[in-house]
Design an enzyme around this catalytic site. Structure first.
Site, PDB file in Angstrom:
ATOM      1  CE  LYS A  22     -43.106   3.997   8.011  1.00 59.11           C
ATOM      2  NZ  LYS A  22     -42.560   2.647   8.140  1.00 59.11           N
TER       3      LYS A  22
ATOM      4  CE  LYS B 245     -33.408  34.128  -3.679  1.00 62.75           C
ATOM      5  NZ  LYS B 245     -32.769  32.825  -3.583  1.00 62.75           N
TER       6      LYS B 245
ATOM      7  CG  ASP C 254     -38.622  35.720   3.039  1.00 58.63           C
ATOM      8  OD1 ASP C 254     -37.703  35.886   3.869  1.00 58.63           O
ATOM      9  OD2 ASP C 254     -38.443  35.776   1.811  1.00 58.63           O
ATOM     10  CB  ILE C 255     -36.983  33.548   8.422  1.00 59.90           C
ATOM     11  CG1 ILE C 255     -37.809  32.276   8.609  1.00 59.90           C
ATOM     12  CG2 ILE C 255     -36.330  33.989   9.724  1.00 59.90           C
ATOM     13  CD1 ILE C 255     -37.002  31.048   8.968  1.00 59.90           C
TER      14      ILE C 255
ATOM     15  CG  ASN D  22     -31.871  22.513   2.822  1.00 56.35           C
ATOM     16  OD1 ASN D  22     -30.827  22.505   3.445  1.00 56.35           O
ATOM     17  ND2 ASN D  22     -32.887  23.316   3.145  1.00 56.35           N
TER      18      ASN D  22
ATOM     19  CG  ASP E 295     -38.100  28.520  -0.567  1.00 59.25           C
ATOM     20  OD1 ASP E 295     -37.850  29.391   0.297  1.00 59.25           O
ATOM     21  OD2 ASP E 295     -37.358  28.317  -1.551  1.00 59.25           O
TER      22      ASP E 295
HETATM   23  O1  PMT Z   1     -24.734  25.054   5.504  1.00 55.29           O
HETATM   24  P1  PMT Z   1     -23.602  24.800   4.536  1.00 55.29           P
HETATM   25  O2  PMT Z   1     -23.539  23.332   4.121  1.00 55.29           O
HETATM   26  O3  PMT Z   1     -22.286  25.337   5.035  1.00 55.29           O
HETATM   27  O4  PMT Z   1     -23.927  25.581   3.170  1.00 55.29           O
HETATM   28  C1  PMT Z   1     -23.946  26.964   3.169  1.00 55.29           C
HETATM   29  C2  PMT Z   1     -25.191  27.471   2.410  1.00 55.29           C
HETATM   30  C3  PMT Z   1     -25.053  27.127   0.943  1.00 55.29           C
HETATM   31  C4  PMT Z   1     -26.458  26.870   2.975  1.00 55.29           C
HETATM   32  C5  PMT Z   1     -25.268  29.019   2.661  1.00 55.29           C
HETATM   33  O5  PMT Z   1     -24.075  29.582   2.298  1.00 55.29           O
HETATM   34  C6  PMT Z   1     -26.399  29.659   1.900  1.00 55.29           C
HETATM   35  O6  PMT Z   1     -26.311  29.955   0.726  1.00 55.29           O
HETATM   36  N1  PMT Z   1     -27.500  29.876   2.646  1.00 55.29           N
HETATM   37  C7  PMT Z   1     -28.778  30.329   2.064  1.00 55.29           C
HETATM   38  C8  PMT Z   1     -29.490  29.132   1.502  1.00 55.29           C
HETATM   39  C9  PMT Z   1     -30.846  29.473   0.959  1.00 55.29           C
HETATM   40  O7  PMT Z   1     -31.795  28.887   1.340  1.00 55.29           O
HETATM   41  O8  PMT Z   1     -30.866  30.464   0.089  1.00 55.29           O
HETATM   42  P2  PMT Z   1     -32.218  31.037  -0.617  1.00 55.29           P
HETATM   43  O9  PMT Z   1     -31.668  31.742  -1.811  1.00 55.29           O
HETATM   44  O10 PMT Z   1     -33.218  30.013  -0.823  1.00 55.29           O
HETATM   45  O11 PMT Z   1     -32.740  32.059   0.444  1.00 55.29           O
HETATM   46  C10 PMT Z   1     -32.382  33.424   0.432  1.00 55.29           C
HETATM   47  C11 PMT Z   1     -32.271  33.986   1.823  1.00 55.29           C
HETATM   48  O12 PMT Z   1     -33.547  34.021   2.442  1.00 55.29           O
HETATM   49  C12 PMT Z   1     -31.380  33.175   2.749  1.00 55.29           C
HETATM   50  O13 PMT Z   1     -30.679  34.106   3.552  1.00 55.29           O
HETATM   51  C13 PMT Z   1     -32.359  32.355   3.578  1.00 55.29           C
HETATM   52  O14 PMT Z   1     -31.849  32.112   4.887  1.00 55.29           O
HETATM   53  C14 PMT Z   1     -33.552  33.275   3.636  1.00 55.29           C
HETATM   54  N2  PMT Z   1     -34.847  32.626   3.696  1.00 55.29           N
HETATM   55  C15 PMT Z   1     -35.247  31.755   2.716  1.00 55.29           C
HETATM   56  C16 PMT Z   1     -36.486  31.194   2.774  1.00 55.29           C
HETATM   57  C17 PMT Z   1     -37.344  31.530   3.840  1.00 55.29           C
HETATM   58  N3  PMT Z   1     -38.560  30.993   3.940  1.00 55.29           N
HETATM   59  N4  PMT Z   1     -36.955  32.389   4.791  1.00 55.29           N
HETATM   60  C18 PMT Z   1     -35.717  32.942   4.726  1.00 55.29           C
HETATM   61  O15 PMT Z   1     -35.356  33.732   5.595  1.00 55.29           O
END
Ligand code: PMT
Length: 405
Positions: free
Chosen positions: A289, A338, A307-308, A210, A279
């Site tokens: 390849k 969330k 989910d970390i 991403n 995700d």
């Molecule tokens: O890196 P930059 O370019 O500075 O941009 C900043 C940002 C937009 C990436 C950052 O501010 C941000 O919003 N980070 C979270 C991005 C994200 O993946 O959000 P989410 O809504 O999909 O996930 C929610 C939370 O769960 C996040 O804290 C994520 O780290 C965590 N997560 C998500 C999926 C997963 N499998 N495990 C997780 O722990």
């Protein structure tokens, strides 16, 4: 409390029953080595006399904006410049509203307008007044300007009711003020931060990922280091230099990030998940390849990644956990849901559809949501935002620790 040694504290006292505790607060601040001057509102003088405060502080007490005698000795502008910090305790609902409005019609609000020193307030009021939408909006606005609220505590109140709104005890206020002068609000704490994207390999040359640049997470790491924390930064692939003083753990995939996170979280006080974790990952990684045949659509089978942050919370329920929520619609509603789903203390809602903020930009704007409050931090550079976030999260995690004692 040795960090109060030689610090110049301007104590503002406003009208409320907790004003009597301001007397003990002066003693505590002076025991810590601070020089204390007191400014009282007219209403405060109804609850405790300036004479008492003068005797305890050893200094003339300031009560009026236009007092020729006081202006001749130390006028309000000098007093505002003199202070290393202003602490208003108790801070009434009325004072909080007037501070928010930027009023300058009495000595204390004028001092707050004229000072460059940090301002701290110790709210004290009836629980319904504290819960009122006006007070909560005023507090949120002050916090977004960098004014920090110590408390209030919760318990039985002078009015006979029970709930939040009690001024913290003088010893707690003196300790919190002292902490603001120590190396930083996170001295002695270990903060783990995830940052950047993850990469999920498809074959030896391709991956899913991403647009995360890591800027937000790295800025948070720098701000936490500046606040005195030991920082472990678990980073997906980014083009940024490692923040000086951070332990950098470089990872690629979500599964690697999970393993590093669970290990680091075992010794952490605060965990901030700023990474944009994929995700899903390909069910199978092709050893060679993947060749195109040019005709048929290529179908990829994906499986959900772990989910970390939810795994970290489950493994370490006592650490203070913070997630981000990157959303493109219904930002606050989705973020609130969330927060519940992931079981984190706090979630930082990030509207990644808005131009000029979010993924890969230098600026950001967020709303910080916890169980009882929501605070919007307007657009600013990611470094500035990270400093405000770290101050706020340090305060929130400290409040939770104190409540658990
Ligand atoms: O890196 P930059 O370019 O500075 O941009 C900043 C940002 C937009 C990436 C950052 O501010 C941000 O919003 N980070 C979270 C991005 C994200 O993946 O959000 P989410 O809504 O999909 O996930 C929610 C939370 O769960 C996040 O804290 C994520 O780290 C965590 N997560 C998500 C999926 C997963 N499998 N495990 C997780 O722990």
């Amino acid at each position: 409390m040795s960090t109060l040694q030689n610090k110049r504290i301007l104590l503002g006292v406003t009208g409320g029953i907790a004003a009597y505790k301001a007397a003990e607060l002066v003693r505590r601040l002076r025991e810590g080595g601070a020089e204390v001057r007191v400014a009282m509102t007219r209403a405060a003088c109804e609850f405790i006399t300036p004479m008492t405060m003068q005797a305890l502080s050893g200094q003339a007490v300031h009560t009026s904006l236009l007092d020729p005698e006081a202006e001749a000795a130390m006028g309000h502008i000098e007093l505002a410049r003199w202070a290393d910090a202003i602490l208003v305790a108790p801070a009434s609902a009325d004072f909080i509203a007037r501070l928010h409005a930027g009023m300058g019609d009495d000595l204390l609000t004028t001092l707050c307008l004229a000072t460059r020193a940090p301002i701290y307030i110790a709210p004290a009021m009836n629980q319904a007044m504290w819960d009122s939408a006006s007070t909560q909006a005023n507090i949120a606005a002050l916090q977004s300007r960098g004014i920090i609220a110590f408390g209030p505590g919760s318990g039985s109140q002078a009015c006979g009711e029970i709930g939040p709104g009690r001024m913290l005890e003088p010893i707690d206020l003196a300790t919190r003020l002292a902490d603001t002068f120590s190396a930083g609000s996170l001295t002695g704490s270990t903060v783990v931060i995830t940052a950047g994207p993850t990469r999920e390999a498809l074959d030896p040359v391709r991956y899913l990922s991403n647009h995360s640049s890591g800027k937000m997470g790295y800025a948070l790491a720098e701000a936490a280091i500046a606040a005195g924390a030991k920082v472990i930064l678990i980073s997906g692939p980014c083009q940024l230099p490692a923040p000086e003083g951070a332990e950098l753990l470089a990872v690629e995939s979500a599964e690697q990030m999970l393993a590093a996170s669970l290990a680091a979280a075992a010794s952490a006080d605060i965990f901030i998940a700023a990474a944009a974790v994929c995700d899903y990952r390909p069910l199978n990684i092709s050893e060679q390849k993947i060749k195109k045949n040019g005709k048929d659509p290529l179908t990829l089978k994906l499986v959900a990644n772990p989910d970390i942050i939810a795994s970290v919370v489950a493994a370490q329920p006592n650490l203070f956990s913070v997630a981000f929520a990157a959303e493109t619609e219904h930002v606050l509603d989705y973020a609130r849901a969330k927060r519940q789903r992931k079981g984190v203390n706090c979630i930082i809602a990030n509207d990644v559809s808005a131009a000029g903020i979010g993924f890969n930009s230098d600026d950001n704007a967020v709303t910080v949501i916890d169980e009882s409050s929501e605070l919007t931090l307007d657009k600013r550079s990611k470094s500035q935002l990270a400093r405000a976030l770290i101050d706020l999260l340090a305060e929130k995690s400290k409040n939770i620790k104190d409540q658990a004692l």
